[in-house]
Design a protein around this motif. Structure first.
Motif, short mmCIF file in Angstrom:
data_model
loop_
_atom_site.label_atom_id
_atom_site.label_comp_id
_atom_site.label_asym_id
_atom_site.label_seq_id
_atom_site.Cartn_x
_atom_site.Cartn_y
_atom_site.Cartn_z
N PRO A 24 0.81 -1.23 0.00
CA PRO A 24 0.00 0.00 0.00
C PRO A 24 0.84 1.27 0.00
N ARG A 25 1.94 1.28 0.75
CA ARG A 25 2.77 2.49 0.81
C ARG A 25 3.38 2.78 -0.56
N GLN A 26 3.84 1.74 -1.25
CA GLN A 26 4.43 1.93 -2.58
C GLN A 26 3.38 2.46 -3.55
N ALA A 27 2.17 1.91 -3.47
CA ALA A 27 1.09 2.37 -4.35
C ALA A 27 0.76 3.84 -4.07
N ALA A 28 0.68 4.19 -2.78
CA ALA A 28 0.35 5.57 -2.41
C ALA A 28 1.43 6.54 -2.88
N GLN A 29 2.70 6.17 -2.73
CA GLN A 29 3.79 7.04 -3.17
C GLN A 29 3.77 7.23 -4.68
N ALA A 30 3.49 6.15 -5.41
CA ALA A 30 3.42 6.25 -6.86
C ALA A 30 2.28 7.17 -7.27
N VAL A 31 1.14 7.06 -6.60
CA VAL A 31 -0.01 7.91 -6.92
C VAL A 31 0.32 9.37 -6.66
N GLU A 32 0.95 9.66 -5.54
CA GLU A 32 1.27 11.05 -5.22
C GLU A 32 2.21 11.66 -6.26
N ARG A 33 3.18 10.88 -6.73
CA ARG A 33 4.09 11.38 -7.75
C ARG A 33 3.36 11.60 -9.07
N LEU A 34 2.48 10.66 -9.41
CA LEU A 34 1.74 10.78 -10.67
C LEU A 34 0.80 11.98 -10.65
N ILE A 35 0.17 12.22 -9.49
CA ILE A 35 -0.72 13.38 -9.37
C ILE A 35 0.07 14.66 -9.63
N ALA A 36 1.28 14.74 -9.05
CA ALA A 36 2.11 15.93 -9.24
C ALA A 36 2.45 16.12 -10.72
N ASN A 37 2.75 15.02 -11.41
CA ASN A 37 3.06 15.11 -12.84
C ASN A 37 1.86 15.54 -13.66
N TYR A 38 0.71 14.92 -13.41
CA TYR A 38 -0.47 15.20 -14.23
C TYR A 38 -1.03 16.59 -13.97
N ARG A 39 -0.82 17.12 -12.77
CA ARG A 39 -1.32 18.46 -12.47
C ARG A 39 -0.32 19.55 -12.80
N GLY A 40 0.89 19.15 -13.14
CA GLY A 40 1.91 20.13 -13.45
C GLY A 40 1.65 20.82 -14.77
N ALA A 41 2.31 21.95 -14.97
CA ALA A 41 2.12 22.73 -16.19
C ALA A 41 3.22 22.48 -17.20
N THR A 42 4.21 21.63 -16.86
CA THR A 42 5.33 21.41 -17.75
C THR A 42 5.10 20.17 -18.59
N PRO A 43 5.01 20.33 -19.92
CA PRO A 43 4.83 19.15 -20.78
C PRO A 43 6.04 18.23 -20.66
N THR A 44 5.80 16.97 -20.93
CA THR A 44 6.88 16.00 -20.82
C THR A 44 7.11 15.35 -22.17
N ASP A 45 8.36 14.98 -22.46
CA ASP A 45 8.65 14.28 -23.71
C ASP A 45 9.01 12.82 -23.43
N ALA A 46 8.66 12.33 -22.24
CA ALA A 46 8.89 10.94 -21.89
C ALA A 46 7.64 10.40 -21.20
N PRO A 47 7.39 9.10 -21.29
CA PRO A 47 6.21 8.54 -20.63
C PRO A 47 6.23 8.79 -19.13
N ILE A 48 5.09 9.23 -18.59
CA ILE A 48 4.98 9.43 -17.16
C ILE A 48 4.89 8.08 -16.44
N LEU A 49 4.24 7.11 -17.08
CA LEU A 49 4.08 5.78 -16.48
C LEU A 49 5.30 4.94 -16.85
N ARG A 50 6.19 4.70 -15.87
CA ARG A 50 7.50 4.13 -16.18
C ARG A 50 7.57 2.62 -16.02
N ASP A 51 6.85 2.07 -15.02
CA ASP A 51 6.96 0.64 -14.76
C ASP A 51 5.61 0.12 -14.26
#
Length: 329
Positions: A24-51
């Motif tokens: 559960p802790r690993q899942a929660a940490q991954a979600v928090e990082r993904l939320i930060a990426n998806y809500r950010g204003a900086t476009p990315t040129d690499a996949p956000i979902l890594r593994d």
């Protein structure tokens, strides 16, 4: 014989099984990082979902909300194109396939479906989740870079959900143009934020320029009557909260509301019959009256007051929800 479970229930059950074995802790940490990426204003040129851990966390946390938002947009679109259903569908940047599930929940029957994404782990998990739904057995999952170099095969429907925020402005324009060139209908969904709305309006303008007619949510294809910077058009979809939602966000409610902005448009000969007007804010129910904020065909924004003396219309207004057409059919 028992009736098959609705797609939403089947999806929810499949997602619940994903978290088995993931701490559960690993899942929660991954979600928090993904939320930060998806809500950010900086476009990315690499996949956000890594593994796989990223993808499982994303699917369990975000896929139900994406499904409900896209299903709401598709329901409004389907109501505006009565008698038409896509025989083919391409989901651009579809990740684990939430929009493909939503298309299946909107229109009965078989169709060819393709999910394009540049994150191979997302495609692999999407294929795994889709095994729970026989209607999705023939979906094709293809790795493709989403951007200016994207080319799309002709198709009836293209969906682009929660993707534009990840792209630069030139790539966003190229993606919308590619969708307009390939599809008879395009549905674009973004977060229900001012920035998400701005991206939707930008895409809407390009679709109209390409000859598309707006089917929903707007009752017209003219310029949006909202003065830039003063407000933004968005809607809400009710989402059942999983244990992972509650773990990450806290609280005990069994649901949350996903705010989203969208545009659904089609080009001739698809027959488009938009609503006469649409409720663009949550209705205010007061003693003996209902206040409805409407976007109308003119185009214009107007507040309508429906009182008891309107009889059946008043009763309909009390049952009307944010995002519904008005008056009811």
């Amino acid at each position: 014989m028992n009736a098959p479970a609705p797609p939403a229930d089947t999806l929810r059950t499949a997602l619940a099984g994903l978290l088995d074995g993931l701490p559960p802790r690993q899942a929660a940490q991954a979600v928090e990082r993904l939320i930060a990426n998806y809500r950010g204003a900086t476009p990315t040129d690499a996949p956000i979902l890594r593994d796989r851990a990223d993808v499982v966390a994303y699917a369990a946390y975000r896929m139900p909300a994406t499904f409900e938002a896209v299903r709401s947009a598709l329901a409004a679109f389907a109501a505006a194109v009565p008698g038409w259903a896509p025989a083919s569908h391409t989901d651009v940047g579809g990740g684990t396939g939430a929009a493909t599930w939503a298309v299946g929940a909107t229109w009965d029957g078989q169709r060819t479906s393709t999910v394009l994404d540049w994150a191979e782990p997302a495609l692999a998990l999407g294929r795994e989740i889709a095994a729970a739904e026989p209607a999705l057995a023939a979906v094709r999952w293809r790795r493709s870079r989403i951007g200016a170099a994207l080319t799309l095969d002709p198709t009836d429907l293209v969906t682009v959900s929660y993707v534009l925020n990840e792209l630069t402005a030139p790539d966003r324009a190229a993606l919308v143009d590619a969708a307009a060139g390939a599809a008879r209908a395009v549905v674009i969904v973004e977060p229900g934020t001012p920035d998400g709305y701005a991206r939707v309006i930008e895409a809407r303008d390009r679709l109209v320029t390409a000859g598309f007619h707006v089917a929903a949510p707007c009752p017209h294809s003219a310029a949006c009557p909202i003065a830039p910077g003063t407000d933004w058009c968005h809607f809400s979809a009710r989402v059942s909260r999983s244990s992972l939602h509650r773990q990450v966000k806290g609280g005990s409610l069994a649901y949350e509301d996903e705010k989203f902005a969208y545009v659904a448009a089609a080009r001739p000969p698809v027959p488009v019959a938009p609503a006469d007007s649409r409720v663009v804010r949550r209705p205010q129910i007061r003693k003996g009256q209902v206040l409805l904020d409407l976007c109308e065909k003119e185009p214009a924004l107007r507040r309508a007051t429906v009182t008891k003396r309107h009889g059946d219309l008043y009763r309909a207004a009390r049952d009307t929800d944010w995002g519904d057409p008005w008056p009811p059919a």
